[in-house]
Design a protein around this motif. Structure first.
Motif, PDB file in Angstrom:
ATOM      1  N   GLU A  20       0.799  -1.264  -0.069  1.00  0.00           N
ATOM      2  CA  GLU A  20       0.016   0.022  -0.014  1.00  0.00           C
ATOM      3  C   GLU A  20       0.782   1.279  -0.137  1.00  0.00           C
ATOM      4  O   GLU A  20       1.872   1.323   0.548  1.00  0.00           O
ATOM      5  CB  GLU A  20      -0.953  -0.052   1.280  1.00  0.00           C
ATOM      6  N   ARG A  21       0.541   2.218  -0.814  1.00  0.00           N
ATOM      7  CA  ARG A  21       1.130   3.566  -0.660  1.00  0.00           C
ATOM      8  C   ARG A  21       1.118   4.096   0.616  1.00  0.00           C
ATOM      9  O   ARG A  21      -0.112   4.249   1.009  1.00  0.00           O
ATOM     10  CB  ARG A  21       0.936   4.354  -2.036  1.00  0.00           C
ATOM     11  N   VAL A  22       1.866   4.959   0.891  1.00  0.00           N
ATOM     12  CA  VAL A  22       1.912   5.891   2.533  1.00  0.00           C
ATOM     13  C   VAL A  22       2.579   7.173   1.991  1.00  0.00           C
ATOM     14  O   VAL A  22       3.349   7.326   1.076  1.00  0.00           O
ATOM     15  CB  VAL A  22       2.531   5.195   3.418  1.00  0.00           C
ATOM     16  N   ASP A  23       2.153   8.066   2.877  1.00  0.00           N
ATOM     17  CA  ASP A  23       3.049   9.452   2.560  1.00  0.00           C
ATOM     18  C   ASP A  23       3.409  10.196   3.790  1.00  0.00           C
ATOM     19  O   ASP A  23       3.269   9.673   4.839  1.00  0.00           O
ATOM     20  CB  ASP A  23       2.240  10.298   1.675  1.00  0.00           C
ATOM     21  N   HIS A  24       3.920  11.237   3.706  1.00  0.00           N
ATOM     22  CA  HIS A  24       4.927  11.930   4.683  1.00  0.00           C
ATOM     23  C   HIS A  24       3.590  12.399   5.803  1.00  0.00           C
ATOM     24  O   HIS A  24       3.946  12.693   6.996  1.00  0.00           O
ATOM     25  CB  HIS A  24       5.529  13.228   4.342  1.00  0.00           C
ATOM     26  N   ALA A  25       2.641  12.659   5.324  1.00  0.00           N
ATOM     27  CA  ALA A  25       1.462  13.157   6.342  1.00  0.00           C
ATOM     28  C   ALA A  25       0.995  12.083   7.377  1.00  0.00           C
ATOM     29  O   ALA A  25       0.073  12.151   8.416  1.00  0.00           O
ATOM     30  CB  ALA A  25       0.199  13.871   5.631  1.00  0.00           C
ATOM     31  N   MET A  26       1.392  10.827   6.972  1.00  0.00           N
ATOM     32  CA  MET A  26       0.828   9.658   8.026  1.00  0.00           C
ATOM     33  C   MET A  26       1.612   9.631   9.170  1.00  0.00           C
ATOM     34  O   MET A  26       2.878   9.519   9.034  1.00  0.00           O
ATOM     35  CB  MET A  26       0.502   8.397   7.320  1.00  0.00           C
ATOM     36  N   GLU A  27       1.004   9.433  10.390  1.00  0.00           N
ATOM     37  CA  GLU A  27       1.780   9.140  11.592  1.00  0.00           C
ATOM     38  C   GLU A  27       2.139   7.549  11.551  1.00  0.00           C
ATOM     39  O   GLU A  27       1.722   6.709  11.013  1.00  0.00           O
ATOM     40  CB  GLU A  27       0.904   9.400  12.771  1.00  0.00           C
ATOM     41  N   PRO A  28       3.191   7.260  12.485  1.00  0.00           N
ATOM     42  CA  PRO A  28       3.268   5.912  12.512  1.00  0.00           C
ATOM     43  C   PRO A  28       2.407   4.945  13.105  1.00  0.00           C
ATOM     44  O   PRO A  28       2.104   3.834  12.550  1.00  0.00           O
ATOM     45  CB  PRO A  28       4.570   6.021  13.769  1.00  0.00           C
ATOM     46  N   ASP A  29       1.312   5.413  13.686  1.00  0.00           N
ATOM     47  CA  ASP A  29       0.290   4.519  14.193  1.00  0.00           C
ATOM     48  C   ASP A  29      -0.598   4.230  12.970  1.00  0.00           C
ATOM     49  O   ASP A  29      -1.146   3.067  12.777  1.00  0.00           O
ATOM     50  CB  ASP A  29      -0.794   5.200  15.083  1.00  0.00           C
ATOM     51  N   THR A  30      -0.845   5.188  12.189  1.00  0.00           N
ATOM     52  CA  THR A  30      -1.498   5.002  10.705  1.00  0.00           C
ATOM     53  C   THR A  30      -0.796   4.091   9.967  1.00  0.00           C
ATOM     54  O   THR A  30      -1.417   3.189   9.418  1.00  0.00           O
ATOM     55  CB  THR A  30      -1.524   6.260  10.132  1.00  0.00           C
ATOM     56  N   LEU A  31       0.603   4.217   9.843  1.00  0.00           N
ATOM     57  CA  LEU A  31       1.410   2.977   8.812  1.00  0.00           C
ATOM     58  C   LEU A  31       1.072   1.781   9.710  1.00  0.00           C
ATOM     59  O   LEU A  31       0.863   0.718   8.696  1.00  0.00           O
ATOM     60  CB  LEU A  31       2.690   3.580   9.076  1.00  0.00           C
ATOM     61  N   THR A  32       1.104   1.709  10.780  1.00  0.00           N
ATOM     62  CA  THR A  32       1.098   0.411  11.622  1.00  0.00           C
ATOM     63  C   THR A  32      -0.583  -0.460  11.221  1.00  0.00           C
ATOM     64  O   THR A  32      -0.393  -1.333  10.913  1.00  0.00           O
ATOM     65  CB  THR A  32       0.982   0.431  13.224  1.00  0.00           C
ATOM     66  N   ALA A  33      -1.506   0.664  11.317  1.00  0.00           N
ATOM     67  CA  ALA A  33      -2.836  -0.043  10.987  1.00  0.00           C
ATOM     68  C   ALA A  33      -2.909  -0.494   9.518  1.00  0.00           C
ATOM     69  O   ALA A  33      -3.567  -1.322   9.315  1.00  0.00           O
ATOM     70  CB  ALA A  33      -3.742   1.157  11.377  1.00  0.00           C
ATOM     71  N   ILE A  34      -2.233   0.345   8.660  1.00  0.00           N
ATOM     72  CA  ILE A  34      -2.199  -0.022   7.189  1.00  0.00           C
ATOM     73  C   ILE A  34      -1.826  -1.421   6.914  1.00  0.00           C
ATOM     74  O   ILE A  34      -2.047  -2.226   6.328  1.00  0.00           O
ATOM     75  CB  ILE A  34      -1.795   1.212   6.307  1.00  0.00           C
ATOM     76  N   GLY A  35      -0.366  -1.336   7.669  1.00  0.00           N
ATOM     77  CA  GLY A  35       0.334  -2.647   7.669  1.00  0.00           C
ATOM     78  C   GLY A  35      -0.345  -3.734   7.977  1.00  0.00           C
ATOM     79  O   GLY A  35      -0.299  -4.787   7.392  1.00  0.00           O
ATOM     80  N   ARG A  36      -1.116  -3.634   9.039  1.00  0.00           N
ATOM     81  CA  ARG A  36      -1.597  -4.854   9.696  1.00  0.00           C
ATOM     82  C   ARG A  36      -2.885  -5.160   8.818  1.00  0.00           C
ATOM     83  O   ARG A  36      -3.020  -6.427   8.693  1.00  0.00           O
ATOM     84  CB  ARG A  36      -2.351  -4.519  10.914  1.00  0.00           C
ATOM     85  N   ASP A  37      -3.515  -4.136   8.210  1.00  0.00           N
ATOM     86  CA  ASP A  37      -4.507  -4.836   7.138  1.00  0.00           C
ATOM     87  C   ASP A  37      -4.132  -5.467   6.087  1.00  0.00           C
ATOM     88  O   ASP A  37      -4.615  -6.389   5.423  1.00  0.00           O
ATOM     89  CB  ASP A  37      -5.341  -3.323   6.662  1.00  0.00           C
ATOM     90  N   VAL A  38      -2.918  -5.069   5.646  1.00  0.00           N
ATOM     91  CA  VAL A  38      -2.134  -5.672   4.364  1.00  0.00           C
ATOM     92  C   VAL A  38      -1.723  -7.114   4.925  1.00  0.00           C
ATOM     93  O   VAL A  38      -2.205  -8.050   4.082  1.00  0.00           O
ATOM     94  CB  VAL A  38      -0.973  -4.901   3.790  1.00  0.00           C
ATOM     95  N   GLU A  39      -1.250  -7.387   5.898  1.00  0.00           N
ATOM     96  CA  GLU A  39      -0.787  -8.296   6.664  1.00  0.00           C
ATOM     97  C   GLU A  39      -1.864  -9.410   6.551  1.00  0.00           C
ATOM     98  O   GLU A  39      -1.918 -10.541   6.389  1.00  0.00           O
ATOM     99  CB  GLU A  39      -0.092  -8.464   7.945  1.00  0.00           C
ATOM    100  N   CYS A  40      -3.229  -8.844   6.799  1.00  0.00           N
ATOM    101  CA  CYS A  40      -4.432  -9.722   7.095  1.00  0.00           C
ATOM    102  C   CYS A  40      -4.892 -10.262   5.764  1.00  0.00           C
ATOM    103  O   CYS A  40      -5.183 -11.579   5.575  1.00  0.00           O
ATOM    104  CB  CYS A  40      -5.704  -9.143   7.635  1.00  0.00           C
ATOM    105  N   VAL A  41      -4.853  -9.473   4.869  1.00  0.00           N
ATOM    106  CA  VAL A  41      -5.342  -9.826   3.476  1.00  0.00           C
ATOM    107  C   VAL A  41      -4.308 -10.740   2.706  1.00  0.00           C
ATOM    108  O   VAL A  41      -4.691 -11.881   2.093  1.00  0.00           O
ATOM    109  CB  VAL A  41      -5.547  -8.482   2.750  1.00  0.00           C
ATOM    110  N   VAL A  42      -2.911 -10.545   2.911  1.00  0.00           N
ATOM    111  CA  VAL A  42      -2.054 -11.378   2.403  1.00  0.00           C
ATOM    112  C   VAL A  42      -1.868 -12.926   2.984  1.00  0.00           C
ATOM    113  O   VAL A  42      -1.843 -13.839   2.232  1.00  0.00           O
ATOM    114  CB  VAL A  42      -0.455 -10.721   2.369  1.00  0.00           C
ATOM    115  N   LEU A  43      -2.144 -12.800   4.251  1.00  0.00           N
ATOM    116  CA  LEU A  43      -2.176 -14.231   4.999  1.00  0.00           C
ATOM    117  C   LEU A  43      -3.252 -14.950   4.411  1.00  0.00           C
ATOM    118  O   LEU A  43      -3.275 -16.039   4.392  1.00  0.00           O
ATOM    119  CB  LEU A  43      -1.972 -14.021   6.450  1.00  0.00           C
ATOM    120  N   ALA A  44      -4.575 -14.111   4.413  1.00  0.00           N
ATOM    121  CA  ALA A  44      -5.705 -15.016   4.292  1.00  0.00           C
ATOM    122  C   ALA A  44      -5.719 -15.595   2.641  1.00  0.00           C
ATOM    123  O   ALA A  44      -6.032 -16.537   2.584  1.00  0.00           O
ATOM    124  CB  ALA A  44      -6.847 -14.002   4.217  1.00  0.00           C
TER     125      ALA A  44
END
Length: 288
Positions: free
Chosen positions: A242-266
């Motif tokens: 997923e693309r991310v940008d400079h305006a996103m906080e670390p917690d936002t990156l973590t949440a996006i990353g976890r969503d991707v992890e769920c989809v990829v593992l499934a």
């Protein structure tokens, strides 16, 4: 309804493989529902997946398997014949981060993932109530930080006992944060899947998404792969970003990353239980 099977195979590549396999099925009263194949020019191996129905009642399951085993031996095939209607038995392993566990359990309960889950194993107790809400036995096998080799061996022996006693087909490390020993990896070879962020080897250790934020990354992702003794380097099954940008906080990156992890593992788990993944040395062939 006619019995249905999924045949997966790999063998040295040469002319006539599809003809011989499809001819065998036709001669034994089988109707092909779908078929996929791939010839790898690098490894010189041929891979095939065939979903078929056995429509001749005079050809028993035992005869079909025995006769195909003879054909497979004559062609140096590594072949498996699976009952298409049998739900594989999956064991989930988790530590203290539960997004992948929760996602897989929801997909299982909703009928989106055709599996049986007879056991959940964890080195912590955080998700025993979640397991209970799905009526799945929860096995708490703690392992203290800095545990001795003997303690680790005893814990892994207990894990393998659970695998054996429950006839487990697939072990999924749904954010299980313990390194498995080489003997454990070998015991689960080809039937254990792990998920992790795709920053490796750049950002190792704790809080990788915070490390990535500090470096200003623009892409984050996840990788699902088979477990081997080479840490996080097993044959890759699926990846996404997923693309991310400079305006996103670390917690936002973590949440996006976890969503991707769920989809990829499934996806990886679904393809495994549908017998769509074949090992090709250090790589995989995935028939989607």
């Amino acid at each position: 309804m006619h019995p249905e099977y999924i045949l997966t195979l790999s063998c040295p590549d040469h002319r006539g493989i599809v003809h011989r396999v499809s001819g065998f099925l036709a001669e034994n009263g089988c109707n092909i529902i779908d078929s996929a194949q791939f010839g790898d020019a690098q490894s010189k191996l041929f891979f095939m997946r065939v979903h078929f129905a056995a429509e001749n009642p005079e050809v028993s399951d035992g005869k079909l398997r025995a006769d195909f085993a003879t054909l497979a031996a004559s062609m140096q095939m590594n072949a498996q014949l699976h009952d298409a209607r049998k739900k594989p038995r999956m064991m989930l392993m988790v530590s203290k981060i539960g997004h992948c566990l929760n996602d897989l359990l929801f997909r299982y309960k909703s009928g989106l993932l055709p599996v049986e889950i007879p056991a959940i194993v964890s080195n912590h107790t955080d998700f025993y109530q979640l397991a209970a809400s799905y009526n799945i036995p929860f096995h708490h096998l703690p392992l203290a930080t800095g545990a001795s080799v003997e303690a680790r061996q005893a814990q892994e022996a207990r894990i393998l006992e659970i695998v054996t006693s429950n006839d487990i087909d697939l072990v999924v490390l749904a954010r299980y944060m313990q390194i498995l020993s080489p003997p454990m990896c070998e015991a689960l070879r080809g039937r254990a899947i792990n998920i992790h962020h795709s920053f490796l080897p750049s950002f190792k250790g704790a809080k990788p998404y915070y490390q990535a934020h500090e470096r200003g990354v623009k892409l984050i992702g996840a990788t699902a792969h088979f477990v081997t003794s080479d840490l996080d380097e097993g044959p890759i099954i699926e990846q996404d970003v997923e693309r991310v940008d400079h305006a996103m906080e670390p917690d936002t990156l973590t949440a996006i990353g976890r969503d991707v992890e769920c989809v990829v593992l499934a996806r990886a788990v679904k393809w495994f239980v549908e017998h769509r993944i074949l090992l090709n040395g250090h790589k995989t062939v995935v028939f989607k």
